[in-house]
Design a protein around this motif. Structure first.
Motif, short mmCIF file in Angstrom:
data_model
loop_
_atom_site.label_atom_id
_atom_site.label_comp_id
_atom_site.label_asym_id
_atom_site.label_seq_id
_atom_site.Cartn_x
_atom_site.Cartn_y
_atom_site.Cartn_z
N VAL A 56 2.22 5.98 5.09
CA VAL A 56 1.60 4.81 5.71
C VAL A 56 2.20 4.69 7.10
O VAL A 56 3.42 4.60 7.25
N VAL A 64 -8.06 4.85 6.21
CA VAL A 64 -7.61 5.69 5.10
C VAL A 64 -8.27 7.05 5.28
O VAL A 64 -9.46 7.15 5.54
N TYR A 80 -2.41 1.77 10.04
CA TYR A 80 -2.82 0.40 10.34
C TYR A 80 -2.45 0.06 11.77
O TYR A 80 -1.47 0.53 12.32
N SER A 83 -8.61 1.54 -3.60
CA SER A 83 -7.24 1.16 -3.96
C SER A 83 -6.66 0.19 -2.94
O SER A 83 -5.97 -0.76 -3.31
N VAL A 84 -6.91 0.43 -1.66
CA VAL A 84 -6.42 -0.48 -0.62
C VAL A 84 -7.10 -1.85 -0.77
O VAL A 84 -6.44 -2.88 -0.72
N ILE A 94 -2.54 6.62 5.23
CA ILE A 94 -3.06 5.33 5.67
C ILE A 94 -2.45 5.00 7.03
O ILE A 94 -1.27 5.23 7.24
N ARG A 131 -9.71 4.18 -0.48
CA ARG A 131 -10.32 2.99 0.11
C ARG A 131 -10.39 1.86 -0.91
O ARG A 131 -10.00 0.72 -0.63
N VAL A 191 0.80 -1.24 0.00
CA VAL A 191 0.00 0.00 0.00
C VAL A 191 0.82 1.28 0.00
O VAL A 191 0.25 2.36 -0.16
N VAL A 227 -7.41 -0.87 9.28
CA VAL A 227 -6.74 0.05 8.36
C VAL A 227 -7.64 1.27 8.23
O VAL A 227 -8.82 1.14 7.90
N LEU A 276 0.18 3.95 -2.62
CA LEU A 276 -1.18 4.48 -2.75
C LEU A 276 -1.34 5.85 -2.11
O LEU A 276 -2.24 6.60 -2.47
#
Length: 121
Positions: free
Chosen positions: A19, A66, A38, A80-81, A36, A78, A11, A64, A14
């Motif tokens: 991230v 976003v 997580y 894309s993930v 993003i 969202r 990811v 996760v 993205l």
């Protein structure tokens, strides 16, 4: 590799590398959006007659988030993930979703709850 490092690799492109684990807050403040985040919620060990496979076969639940400045950008990220994790190894299933607007940061957020199943491989 680990689920965490494989997830990050899947990811990172993205959101231009934005991230993060556990928190969006960084030493310089909040990141530029989109981003993003997580968080591992739980691990369930795969116990068989041969014993406990340890961390390598433990199923993992991850939340996760976003976040983007606009609703449209959040929805695009969202999706894309979700697409990036469709072919993830070990298999990853999205088992819950939600959306909200964060009044404090004026951002749109989607929450995705994934379960990764290394025990199935």
């Amino acid at each position: 590799m680990s689920i965490e490092s494989d997830f990050y690799t899947a990811v990172q492109g993205l959101a231009a590398g934005r991230v993060y684990t556990l928190t969006f807050a960084q030493p310089t403040g909040l990141p530029t959006w989109p981003a993003i985040r997580y968080t591992f919620i739980d691990h369930s060990r795969d116990v068989t007659i041969c014993g406990d496979g340890g961390a390598t076969t433990a199923d993992a639940r991850m939340q996760v988030d976003v976040v983007a400045a606009t609703y449209e950008d959040m929805r695009t990220l969202r999706l894309s993930v979700l697409t990036a994790l469709e072919m993830f190894t070990p298999p990853a299933l999205c088992e819950g979703e939600g959306e909200q607007f964060d009044e404090a940061t004026k951002t749109h957020r989607a929450r995705l709850d994934f379960v990764f199943y290394p025990s199935s491989t």
